[in-house]
Scaffold this motif. Structure first.
Motif, PDB file in Angstrom:
ATOM      1  N   ILE A 111       0.844  -1.196   0.000  1.00 36.98           N
ATOM      2  CA  ILE A 111       0.000   0.000   0.000  1.00 36.98           C
ATOM      3  C   ILE A 111       0.877   1.243   0.000  1.00 36.98           C
ATOM      4  CG2 ILE A 111      -1.657   1.348   1.341  1.00 36.98           C
ATOM      5  CD1 ILE A 111      -2.999  -1.049   0.153  1.00 36.98           C
ATOM      6  N   ALA A 112       1.903   1.240   0.839  1.00 39.54           N
ATOM      7  CA  ALA A 112       2.807   2.385   0.931  1.00 39.54           C
ATOM      8  C   ALA A 112       3.517   2.630  -0.394  1.00 39.54           C
ATOM      9  CB  ALA A 112       3.817   2.166   2.050  1.00 39.54           C
ATOM     10  N   ALA A 113       3.958   1.568  -1.041  1.00 39.29           N
ATOM     11  CA  ALA A 113       4.677   1.706  -2.309  1.00 39.29           C
ATOM     12  C   ALA A 113       3.793   2.372  -3.361  1.00 39.29           C
ATOM     13  CB  ALA A 113       5.154   0.340  -2.802  1.00 39.29           C
ATOM     14  N   GLY A 143      -3.447   1.131   7.033  1.00 36.35           N
ATOM     15  CA  GLY A 143      -3.793   2.546   7.081  1.00 36.35           C
ATOM     16  C   GLY A 143      -2.621   3.416   7.498  1.00 36.35           C
ATOM     17  N   GLU A 144      -1.899   2.983   8.510  1.00 36.77           N
ATOM     18  CA  GLU A 144      -0.727   3.744   8.964  1.00 36.77           C
ATOM     19  C   GLU A 144       0.309   3.840   7.851  1.00 36.77           C
ATOM     20  OE1 GLU A 144      -0.502   5.338  11.699  1.00 36.77           O
ATOM     21  OE2 GLU A 144      -1.644   4.360  13.296  1.00 36.77           O
ATOM     22  N   ALA A 145       0.499   2.744   7.115  1.00 34.88           N
ATOM     23  CA  ALA A 145       1.473   2.737   6.025  1.00 34.88           C
ATOM     24  C   ALA A 145       1.050   3.690   4.911  1.00 34.88           C
ATOM     25  CB  ALA A 145       1.629   1.320   5.476  1.00 34.88           C
ATOM     26  N   ALA A 146      -0.256   3.721   4.626  1.00 33.92           N
ATOM     27  CA  ALA A 146      -0.762   4.620   3.585  1.00 33.92           C
ATOM     28  C   ALA A 146      -0.511   6.075   3.951  1.00 33.92           C
ATOM     29  CB  ALA A 146      -2.257   4.376   3.380  1.00 33.92           C
ATOM     30  N   VAL A 147      -0.786   6.425   5.197  1.00 35.31           N
ATOM     31  CA  VAL A 147      -0.589   7.801   5.654  1.00 35.31           C
ATOM     32  C   VAL A 147       0.892   8.170   5.651  1.00 35.31           C
ATOM     33  CG1 VAL A 147      -0.809   9.351   7.632  1.00 35.31           C
ATOM     34  CG2 VAL A 147      -2.707   7.838   7.018  1.00 35.31           C
TER      35      VAL A 147
END
Length: 494
Positions: A111-113, A143-147
């Motif tokens: 998700i973060a990538a 969610g934390e990774a997305a933010v």
């Protein structure tokens, strides 16, 4: 005053000199040979031959167009990790591969990538604010990774939190999710807004009511895919209306296959429609509701949806929206034996929708979407002296909408900070971002297996009985038969 050759230094005043300025302030003004002065994070002045503070850095905007940063109100940014993969998908195939196959396999780092790459892509194209319709946050760690990924990029974003793998009444009740939403709400970070993202299936039990109540309790706006052929219908709009959940802060994405009553409810309650025309034309949500937003006076913004299919720039959004509306207008007239002599949708309209309209949709009318004194300094310079398409510039608004492209974005300023200059991103190293994406692709290929990976990219014609995914929301058994019928009234929203 110093003239800028390399990227301007952070913290010093900045002036765009002698450009054609499109303030997008509601007046349809085109200001020739005009300067825009940025001091700190605000627009200090707009006018000809401005006096500027000592030490102000200058960007030569002569022959270029200075305009507000563009705003995309609906993009599934995590999917950029698989850019172009679904080029030949229909909406049904998207539901199959992302709801049932690939999407389930995304880890927080994946998700973060996708988010990080999408965020950088936005800035490169002059999109200074992007709503991350992040609907694959299967855990709060996702969610934390997305933010975190969004905050690592110097743009402006809205985290629209969602999870297609669980009912919204389930994930919205998770204390950890609620805590993250509250932190985003209370952070006081004007470069990171927050929404809740979920759809309404039309189930008579209206289980989504609980999620709306959470959003109301937290004071967080809702963004929802409405009027999507084969997925959401007028029933969901009726349920939202009857429950008192349609508010001026609500965003209705696509809103294509709705009837008069639904458009009237949206108009009466003050919500906005996010039109994603390139998506609607290609995937099959329904025809972009440009005729309806004009007819009913509904506030509208533009969006690009996902780079798993399409581009991530608003030039494409503006172009496809004008073309689709004009095609529909001409075709409707031709079927009656008539000829269109004056177009209802103009270039200035779609340019406003992706600037001022976007700001309205996300509740930022007061400080984003136009070049006015005191507003946030989110500024884009369109200029490319090396391009034969840069001249003659006779109609600046038409030039932006029909002639310009990503490669013509010379300078981008977000919150007073230069993030792109002379056609190159500033302070962004793509090498680790590329590596991050490559790691995600390697993982997904392994998790899916080569056969599934190839089948997803080059989908075969389905068997007749499996042609339509009746219910893309696998957290619910409800199937709404009304999504399959309705004739011209439902298809055209008339």
């Amino acid at each position: 005053m110093t003239q800028s050759q390399s990227a301007p230094e952070p913290g010093r005043p900045l002036v765009f000199r002698g450009g054609t300025v499109l303030p997008m302030d509601g007046s349809s003004s085109v200001l020739s040979d005009t300067d825009v002065l940025v001091v700190g994070d605000r627009i200090e002045a707009v006018g000809p031959s401005l006096e500027v503070p000592e030490g102000t850095q200058e960007i030569d905007a002569r022959g270029g167009i200075v305009m507000p940063g563009m705003i995309d109100t609906h993009r599934h940014m995590w999917q950029t990790a698989m850019r172009g993969y679904g080029a030949d998908w229909t909406l049904t195939q998207y539901f199959v591969w992302y709801y049932l196959e690939h999407g389930k396999k995304f880890r927080p780092e994946d998700i973060a990538a996708g988010n990080r790459l999408a965020a950088i892509e936005s800035l490169d194209a002059g999109v200074t604010t992007t709503v991350d319709w992040s609907h694959n946050l299967q855990t709060v760690d996702h969610g934390e990774a997305a933010v975190e990924a969004l905050r690592s990029v110097p743009g402006r974003f809205v985290m629209a939190y969602g999870n297609i793998q669980a009912g919204p009444w389930e994930w919205s009740a998770d204390p950890a999710v609620r805590s993250l939403l509250e932190r985003l709400r209370d952070a006081g970070d004007d470069r990171m807004g927050v929404q809740m993202a979920f759809d309404v299936t039309g189930d008579p039990a209206f289980p989504e009511k609980a999620a709306f109540e959470v959003a109301r309790d937290l004071g967080i706006p809702v963004t929802t895919h409405a009027g999507v052929w084969g997925a959401t219908s007028d029933t969901g709009i009726q349920q939202m209306y009857d429950g008192g959940f349609m508010t001026p802060e609500t965003t209705y994405v696509h809103a294509s296959t709705l009837t008069r009553d639904s458009y009237q409810r949206i108009a009466a309650t003050g919500g906005s429609i996010s039109v994603a025309t390139e998506s609607e034309c290609s995937a099959g949500q329904g025809h972009a509701p440009t005729e309806q937003v004009l007819q009913y006076g509904i506030p509208v913004s533009l969006s690009m949806d996902t780079s798993v299919w399409w581009s991530g720039d608003m030039f494409s959004a503006m172009r496809s929206t004008l073309n689709a509306d004009r095609m529909a207008e001409h075709l409707t007239a031709h079927l009656k034996g008539d000829t269109i002599t004056h177009l209802r949708l103009r270039a200035k309209d779609v340019l406003e929708w992706c600037t001022k309209g976007g700001a309205h949709t996300i509740g930022r009318d007061s400080d984003l979407g136009s070049l006015e004194v005191g507003k946030k300094a989110d500024v884009v310079l369109i200029k490319n002296d090396d391009s034969p398409v840069s001249f003659p510039m006779l109609n600046p608004i038409g030039h932006v909408v029909f002639q310009a492209q990503r490669g013509d974005v010379h300078t981008v300023v977000v919150d007073g900070r230069v993030v792109k200059h002379d056609g190159k991103l500033v302070g962004i190293d793509l090498a680790p971002v590329r590596q991050e994406i490559e790691n995600t692709i390697e993982y997904l290929k392994g998790a899916c297996g080569e056969e599934v990976w190839q089948a997803g990219m080059f989908p075969e014609m389905p068997e007749a009985e499996a042609a339509i995914l009746d219910n893309p929301y696998q957290y619910s058994d409800f199937v709404d038969e009304s999504k399959r019928a309705g004739g011209e009234e439902r298809v055209l929203g008339r």
